[in-house]
Design an enzyme around this catalytic site. Structure first.
Site, PDB file in Angstrom:
ATOM      1  N   ARG A 185       7.504  23.551   4.839  1.00  0.00           N
ATOM      2  CA  ARG A 185       7.591  23.103   6.244  1.00  0.00           C
ATOM      3  C   ARG A 185       8.983  23.454   6.748  1.00  0.00           C
ATOM      4  O   ARG A 185       9.972  22.917   6.256  1.00  0.00           O
ATOM      5  CB  ARG A 185       7.343  21.589   6.283  1.00  0.00           C
ATOM      6  N   LYS A 218      17.755  20.091   5.980  1.00  0.00           N
ATOM      7  CA  LYS A 218      18.097  18.711   5.616  1.00  0.00           C
ATOM      8  C   LYS A 218      19.532  18.621   5.089  1.00  0.00           C
ATOM      9  O   LYS A 218      20.103  19.599   4.613  1.00  0.00           O
ATOM     10  CB  LYS A 218      17.066  18.166   4.628  1.00  0.00           C
TER      11      LYS A 218
HETATM   12  N1  PMM Z   1      10.339  15.875   6.946  1.00  0.00           N
HETATM   13  C1  PMM Z   1      10.503  15.495   8.217  1.00  0.00           C
HETATM   14  C2  PMM Z   1       9.384  15.223   9.034  1.00  0.00           C
HETATM   15  N2  PMM Z   1       8.137  15.380   8.565  1.00  0.00           N
HETATM   16  N3  PMM Z   1       6.684  15.930   6.803  1.00  0.00           N
HETATM   17  C3  PMM Z   1       6.491  16.307   5.537  1.00  0.00           C
HETATM   18  N4  PMM Z   1       5.234  16.430   5.054  1.00  0.00           N
HETATM   19  N5  PMM Z   1       7.539  16.549   4.692  1.00  0.00           N
HETATM   20  C4  PMM Z   1       8.827  16.432   5.093  1.00  0.00           C
HETATM   21  O1  PMM Z   1       9.736  16.656   4.272  1.00  0.00           O
HETATM   22  C5  PMM Z   1       9.078  16.029   6.441  1.00  0.00           C
HETATM   23  C6  PMM Z   1       7.949  15.773   7.275  1.00  0.00           C
HETATM   24  C7  PMM Z   1      11.878  15.300   8.767  1.00  0.00           C
HETATM   25  O2  PMM Z   1      12.426  16.518   9.118  1.00  0.00           O
HETATM   26  P1  PMM Z   1      12.591  17.028  10.659  1.00  0.00           P
HETATM   27  O3  PMM Z   1      13.205  15.883  11.413  1.00  0.00           O
HETATM   28  O4  PMM Z   1      13.486  18.201  10.516  1.00  0.00           O
HETATM   29  O5  PMM Z   1      11.235  17.395  11.161  1.00  0.00           O
END
Ligand code: PMM
Length: 267
Positions: free
Chosen positions: A245, A209
């Site tokens: 994650r 991020k």
């Molecule tokens: N961040 C993204 C997408 N899904 N789900 C959870 N539970 N927590 C998060 O911080 C989160 C998520 C966005 O990140 P990406 O685009 O790199 O997947």
């Protein structure tokens, strides 16, 4: 039990664009299987980008992207979660074999989500969220980010439990980067124990991020964020996080192994 690894599998046209439709699904399935071999405990499959400024995709298009991948991975014995804002997608994903529903809106975006989760009886990630990605940055206003995120998350938990979700199935996520600036994200990470103390499992999503650029040279690229992510994962594990994650599973696995040894030798 040590902190789990959720490997990120974004099945969006830009993530697997080197081929036709079938190639895209095949590439995603292969990547999910590989992440599991590398040490991911779950593979988190998403078909809609939630990056700042991202637009929405229709549930039909989202389902076309994720359901074949979820079904194939589940058939391979991979534990799958579905990253979706749509109750219908969540329901169909569980039918296809998903074992966990990850809703970045914590049930706010779709009024049917809590009911679907309650009926499915699966773990449910309730992330802190203040609105869709298109305009979430304008909602990054807090007097006390830790207190406000805690209060707003607990209100969501009350609501989904009222709608029938088993409290033991609730997993909290502070929602790094969602209606938060860099300073907010660091404050939430520094106070992670305050979230763990709420008594639910806690998931942390810091991987790659933008706020991680704070600790990197100005010319650093996306992949340069992976070592920073790995350190955040180790520190989050030390603070009691249930899972992280991440994109880079091998680096995370190493970071978590270091944290486990560190903890074991602290006596
Ligand atoms: N961040 C993204 C997408 N899904 N789900 C959870 N539970 N927590 C998060 O911080 C989160 C998520 C966005 O990140 P990406 O685009 O790199 O997947």
């Amino acid at each position: 039990m040590s902190t789990r690894i959720l490997g990120i599998l974004n099945v969006t046209p830009d993530s697997f664009s080197d081929g036709g439709e079938l190639d895209g699904a095949d590439a995603a399935i292969a990547r999910g299987v590989r992440m599991t071999a590398e040490g991911a405990d779950l593979v988190d499959v998403g078909g809609e980008s939630t990056r700042p400024g991202a637009g929405r995709v229709s549930p039909a298009e989202e389902q076309r992207r994720v359901l074949p991948v979820i079904a194939a991975l589940a058939a391979e014995g991979v534990t799958v979660s579905v990253d979706t804002l749509n109750a219908d997608t969540a329901s169909r994903a569980v039918a296809a074999g998903a074992a966990l529903i990850n809703d970045v809106s914590g049930g706010l975006a779709d009024p049917d989500m809590a009911r679907v989760v309650a009926e499915a009886g699966v773990p449910f990630v309730v992330m802190h969220w203040r609105g869709h990605s298109a305009d979430m940055n304008s909602r990054a206003q807090y007097d006390d980010v830790v207190a406000e995120v805690r209060t707003e998350l607990l209100a969501r938990v009350d609501e989904v439990v009222r709608q029938g979700v088993d409290p033991d199935n609730v997993i909290l996520d502070p929602g790094l980067g969602f209606a938060k600036n860099a300073e907010h994200n660091w404050a939430l990470l520094g106070a992670l124990e305050d979230f763990v103390d709420l008594g639910h499992r806690v998931l942390v999503g810091a991987s790659r991020k933008r706020f991680l650029a704070d600790v990197l040279p100005p010319d650093a690229g996306m992949a340069d964020r992976d070592p920073a992510t790995a350190v955040v994962s180790a520190l989050a594990a030390e603070a009691g996080a249930w899972a992280v994650r991440v994109h880079d599973v091998p680096a995370t696995r190493t970071a978590l192994a270091v944290q486990r040894e560190w903890r074991r030798h602290r006596g």
